[in-house]
Design a protein around this motif. Sequence first.
Motif, PDB file in Angstrom:
ATOM      1  N   ARG A  16      29.951  43.327  44.768  1.00 42.04           N
ATOM      2  CA  ARG A  16      30.514  44.333  43.871  1.00 42.04           C
ATOM      3  C   ARG A  16      31.731  44.998  44.493  1.00 42.04           C
ATOM      4  O   ARG A  16      32.741  45.231  43.820  1.00 42.04           O
ATOM      5  CB  ARG A  16      29.460  45.378  43.521  1.00 42.04           C
ATOM      6  CG  ARG A  16      28.484  44.861  42.499  1.00 42.04           C
ATOM      7  CD  ARG A  16      27.401  45.795  42.078  1.00 42.04           C
ATOM      8  NE  ARG A  16      27.471  47.174  42.453  1.00 42.04           N
ATOM      9  CZ  ARG A  16      26.408  47.958  42.584  1.00 42.04           C
ATOM     10  NH1 ARG A  16      25.191  47.471  42.367  1.00 42.04           N
ATOM     11  NH2 ARG A  16      26.530  49.217  42.917  1.00 42.04           N
ATOM     12  N   SER A  17      31.665  45.289  45.769  1.00 38.66           N
ATOM     13  CA  SER A  17      32.788  45.910  46.463  1.00 38.66           C
ATOM     14  C   SER A  17      34.009  44.984  46.453  1.00 38.66           C
ATOM     15  O   SER A  17      35.131  45.422  46.197  1.00 38.66           O
ATOM     16  CB  SER A  17      32.377  46.243  47.893  1.00 38.66           C
ATOM     17  OG  SER A  17      33.436  46.802  48.601  1.00 38.66           O
ATOM     18  N   ALA A  18      33.787  43.707  46.708  1.00 41.88           N
ATOM     19  CA  ALA A  18      34.891  42.740  46.701  1.00 41.88           C
ATOM     20  C   ALA A  18      35.488  42.606  45.299  1.00 41.88           C
ATOM     21  O   ALA A  18      36.715  42.526  45.149  1.00 41.88           O
ATOM     22  CB  ALA A  18      34.402  41.381  47.209  1.00 41.88           C
ATOM     23  N   HIS A  20      35.495  44.892  42.963  1.00 35.67           N
ATOM     24  CA  HIS A  20      36.205  46.141  42.664  1.00 35.67           C
ATOM     25  C   HIS A  20      37.552  46.177  43.381  1.00 35.67           C
ATOM     26  O   HIS A  20      38.565  46.555  42.785  1.00 35.67           O
ATOM     27  CB  HIS A  20      35.343  47.339  43.066  1.00 35.67           C
ATOM     28  CG  HIS A  20      35.821  48.614  42.486  1.00 35.67           C
ATOM     29  ND1 HIS A  20      36.752  49.404  43.097  1.00 35.67           N
ATOM     30  CD2 HIS A  20      35.504  49.233  41.313  1.00 35.67           C
ATOM     31  CE1 HIS A  20      36.992  50.468  42.354  1.00 35.67           C
ATOM     32  NE2 HIS A  20      36.246  50.388  41.267  1.00 35.67           N
ATOM     33  N   ARG A  21      37.575  45.765  44.663  1.00 34.04           N
ATOM     34  CA  ARG A  21      38.834  45.711  45.414  1.00 34.04           C
ATOM     35  C   ARG A  21      39.823  44.754  44.766  1.00 34.04           C
ATOM     36  O   ARG A  21      41.026  44.969  44.817  1.00 34.04           O
ATOM     37  CB  ARG A  21      38.581  45.277  46.854  1.00 34.04           C
ATOM     38  CG  ARG A  21      38.261  46.402  47.794  1.00 34.04           C
ATOM     39  CD  ARG A  21      38.367  45.974  49.258  1.00 34.04           C
ATOM     40  NE  ARG A  21      37.720  44.710  49.563  1.00 34.04           N
ATOM     41  CZ  ARG A  21      36.431  44.567  49.855  1.00 34.04           C
ATOM     42  NH1 ARG A  21      35.631  45.612  49.863  1.00 34.04           N
ATOM     43  NH2 ARG A  21      35.936  43.390  50.134  1.00 34.04           N
ATOM     44  N   ALA A  22      39.298  43.686  44.142  1.00 34.98           N
ATOM     45  CA  ALA A  22      40.165  42.705  43.483  1.00 34.98           C
ATOM     46  C   ALA A  22      40.635  43.192  42.112  1.00 34.98           C
ATOM     47  O   ALA A  22      41.394  42.501  41.432  1.00 34.98           O
ATOM     48  CB  ALA A  22      39.425  41.372  43.340  1.00 34.98           C
ATOM     49  N   GLY A  23      40.172  44.367  41.698  1.00 27.02           N
ATOM     50  CA  GLY A  23      40.651  44.946  40.449  1.00 27.02           C
ATOM     51  C   GLY A  23      39.772  44.695  39.239  1.00 27.02           C
ATOM     52  O   GLY A  23      40.146  45.058  38.125  1.00 27.02           O
ATOM     53  N   ARG A  25      36.561  45.282  36.791  1.00 27.30           N
ATOM     54  CA  ARG A  25      35.648  46.359  36.399  1.00 27.30           C
ATOM     55  C   ARG A  25      34.495  45.742  35.638  1.00 27.30           C
ATOM     56  O   ARG A  25      34.679  44.836  34.820  1.00 27.30           O
ATOM     57  CB  ARG A  25      36.368  47.401  35.545  1.00 27.30           C
ATOM     58  CG  ARG A  25      37.523  48.070  36.279  1.00 27.30           C
ATOM     59  CD  ARG A  25      37.057  48.760  37.563  1.00 27.30           C
ATOM     60  NE  ARG A  25      38.152  49.337  38.318  1.00 27.30           N
ATOM     61  CZ  ARG A  25      38.674  48.784  39.410  1.00 27.30           C
ATOM     62  NH1 ARG A  25      38.205  47.646  39.868  1.00 27.30           N
ATOM     63  NH2 ARG A  25      39.650  49.382  40.046  1.00 27.30           N
TER      64      ARG A  25
END
Length: 125
Positions: A16-18, A20-23, A25
């Motif tokens: 999920r963090s990766a 989110h960092r990739a943009g 949602r």
Amino acid sequence: MQANRRRDTKPELILRSALHRAGYRYRCDLRLDLEGGRVRPDIVFTRRRIAILVDGCFWHCCPIHGSRPSVNEDYWSPKLLRNVERDRRNDSLLESAGWTVIRIWEHVPVADALERVRLVLNAED
């Protein structure tokens, strides 16, 4: 077993963090009421109808890393088999409702998992 998490497991949080960092949602642990049953994917892209499930090697009987229980096997073997059967049933329910299902094992490197999700998301565009 009470301490085992249904959501927010370490592999799921990392993915999920990766994402989110990739943009990207998404929704987490969203209950989908489908004809024939309910399914709770770990990560859901609702508009694109993509469901991502992050499976633990032990709980979902990974063919590479899944281990056979050595203690209380009469309890654990049927339990793990029911988990696998439930996974197949949930995949079938999602696919028959028009969802794309992505199953990712916990041992898959996050970069590989992210790339797999990206490929599916880009194919949906």
